[in-house]
Design a protein around this motif. Sequence first.
Motif, short mmCIF file in Angstrom:
data_model
loop_
_atom_site.label_atom_id
_atom_site.label_comp_id
_atom_site.label_asym_id
_atom_site.label_seq_id
_atom_site.Cartn_x
_atom_site.Cartn_y
_atom_site.Cartn_z
N ASP A 1 0.85 -1.18 0.00
CA ASP A 1 0.00 0.00 0.00
C ASP A 1 0.89 1.24 0.00
N PHE A 2 1.38 1.61 -1.19
CA PHE A 2 2.31 2.73 -1.22
C PHE A 2 1.59 4.07 -1.02
N ILE A 3 0.26 4.11 -1.18
CA ILE A 3 -0.47 5.34 -0.88
C ILE A 3 -0.37 5.64 0.62
N ALA A 4 -0.60 4.61 1.44
CA ALA A 4 -0.48 4.80 2.89
C ALA A 4 0.95 5.14 3.26
N HIS A 5 1.91 4.50 2.58
CA HIS A 5 3.32 4.78 2.88
C HIS A 5 3.66 6.24 2.55
N GLU A 6 3.25 6.70 1.38
CA GLU A 6 3.55 8.09 0.98
C GLU A 6 2.89 9.08 1.95
N ARG A 7 1.67 8.78 2.35
CA ARG A 7 0.97 9.69 3.26
C ARG A 7 1.68 9.77 4.60
N GLN A 8 2.12 8.61 5.12
CA GLN A 8 2.78 8.62 6.42
C GLN A 8 4.10 9.39 6.36
N VAL A 9 4.86 9.20 5.30
CA VAL A 9 6.12 9.93 5.14
C VAL A 9 5.85 11.43 5.06
N ALA A 10 4.83 11.82 4.29
CA ALA A 10 4.49 13.24 4.18
C ALA A 10 4.06 13.80 5.54
N LEU A 11 3.30 13.02 6.30
CA LEU A 11 2.90 13.46 7.64
C LEU A 11 4.12 13.67 8.54
N ASN A 12 5.09 12.78 8.45
CA ASN A 12 6.30 12.91 9.27
C ASN A 12 7.07 14.18 8.92
N VAL A 13 7.16 14.48 7.62
CA VAL A 13 7.86 15.70 7.19
C VAL A 13 7.05 16.93 7.61
N ARG A 14 5.73 16.87 7.44
CA ARG A 14 4.88 17.98 7.86
C ARG A 14 5.08 18.31 9.34
N ASP A 15 5.08 17.27 10.17
CA ASP A 15 5.23 17.49 11.61
C ASP A 15 6.59 18.08 11.95
N ALA A 16 7.64 17.62 11.25
CA ALA A 16 8.98 18.17 11.50
C ALA A 16 9.06 19.63 11.09
N LEU A 17 8.41 19.98 9.99
CA LEU A 17 8.42 21.38 9.54
C LEU A 17 7.63 22.27 10.48
N ARG A 18 6.63 21.73 11.12
CA ARG A 18 5.90 22.52 12.12
C ARG A 18 6.80 22.85 13.31
N GLN A 19 7.72 21.93 13.62
CA GLN A 19 8.67 22.19 14.71
C GLN A 19 9.77 23.15 14.29
N VAL A 20 10.29 22.94 13.09
CA VAL A 20 11.42 23.74 12.58
C VAL A 20 11.05 24.23 11.18
N PRO A 21 10.37 25.36 11.07
CA PRO A 21 9.94 25.84 9.75
C PRO A 21 11.11 26.32 8.89
N VAL A 22 10.89 26.30 7.58
CA VAL A 22 11.87 26.79 6.61
C VAL A 22 11.18 27.83 5.73
N SER A 23 11.95 28.45 4.85
CA SER A 23 11.39 29.50 3.99
C SER A 23 10.47 28.94 2.91
N GLU A 24 10.82 27.72 2.39
CA GLU A 24 10.03 27.16 1.30
C GLU A 24 10.32 25.68 1.15
N LEU A 25 9.30 24.92 0.72
CA LEU A 25 9.47 23.53 0.34
C LEU A 25 9.09 23.39 -1.13
N ILE A 26 9.97 22.78 -1.90
CA ILE A 26 9.72 22.54 -3.32
C ILE A 26 9.47 21.05 -3.51
N PHE A 27 8.28 20.71 -3.99
CA PHE A 27 7.85 19.32 -4.12
C PHE A 27 7.73 18.95 -5.59
#
Length: 477
Positions: free
Chosen positions: A82-108
């Motif tokens: 289930d790579f959809i669930a995998h991608e979502r979980q990874v994105a959630l982990n990055v989202r949470d880290a960025l909430r702790q330590v924000p940056v100027s921009e994310l390029i996806f």
Amino acid sequence: MSQRILVLGASGYIGQHLVRALSQQGHRVLATARRTDRLRKLGLANVSCHSLDLNGPERLPALLAGVDTVYYLVHGMGEGGDFIAHERQVALNVRDALRQVPVSELIFLSSLQAPAHQRSDHLRARQLTAETLREAGVPVTELRAGIIVGAGSAAFEVMRDMVYNLPVLTPPRWVRSRTTPIALENLLHYLVALLDHPATGHRIFEAAGPQILSYQQQFERFMAVSGKRRPLIPLPLPTRWISAWFLSVITSVPPSTAKALIQGLKHDLLADDAGLRALIPQPLITFDDAVRRTLKDEERLAHSSDWGYDAQAFARWRPEYGYFAKQAGYTVRTSASPRALWRVINRLGGREGYFFGNVLWKTRAAMDRLVGHRLAKGRPAGELLQVGDAVDSWKVIVVEPEKQLTLLFGMKAPGLGRLSFTLEDKGSYRQLDVRAWWHPHGMPGLFYWLLMIPAHLFIFRGMARRIAALAEQRTEE
């Protein structure tokens, strides 16, 4: 102006090219991936490599400290399941880290999107990832692209392998779908140039080449450029009939990646790149020229750390050999020390022979003698092998003490191969991987690989287990 940049997914083919480009522009780059060995060996200026698994991203906030821009190049197509669930979980982990330590921009770097009711799992996963990342509270620039023409692009390599390895092309009806393929060089220019146009809020751009082409037209143009003429007969079969087994036979692209990709080709994926071209003008490379450049790049693939920059491997490389290799191997956990494992591995070709299935190894050598191919015998007298040493018909091309031993295949067969013994110290245990890598030379090379697969799976499992057992005995002593 120089920036401090974090690249997530730096070991992929886009990531490696992007890290090199950013380094050349003078940016300070933190390149992260689960495996960064190849990046480290490039020795790029201003680049530091960091092993990072985003499934357990405890180290990510510390890496984000002081970073200006994050590039998100991670995708889960190669994960299987289930790579959809995998991608979502990874994105959630990055989202949470960025909430702790924000940056100027994310390029996806994302994918072009079909209408909602026509999206494949791959396209839905990309869209879900974008939506999740936009919840981080930092400006997100989503750059959507379709087919990328470059060495290592899964879409390009599937096409390339089909043309080189099949006498007749019989793709299903999706071959009539249209898209806007873009050259890797153009895409990289957009990715780097976005740094000069920082975002103040969320934005979406679509990247495209200068032509709208169906997949059938791309196949026809590829054949014209490569000189490989093949009858192309589209069959009215649904895409789901393209099985993972068929893909794993025809192409060396990882089956889960190829299957997920192809299921996204059922509908037109046309980019509207007017906004991006207005912001970042550049000459766009035609599909034909992009194919020529890519095939030229692939001629140099053997001149790399994977092959130890070995002149013999480079001389034996052929245009038919693509970016990805067929592979078969076995990985085992062991309590043996790295030193003991290394010492045992270096006994290859001596009294232990090949550690397991020696009768099969001798049978394979006898097959060469039957066709008049004379094989060398024996190994050096020293305890540890060195680059350039001959072990029977094999040549040692990579030696990284207590990490990796790689040998160049020297028997008679339609293709080019290597055998690697790779060690990883996981702290509480060691991991040993015994693996063969094979670049088939057309259809004969594919048949040879399929013929050898049962023996490979049997032998490499036995080899890995035997090496581990001998090393554990040595460790206890």
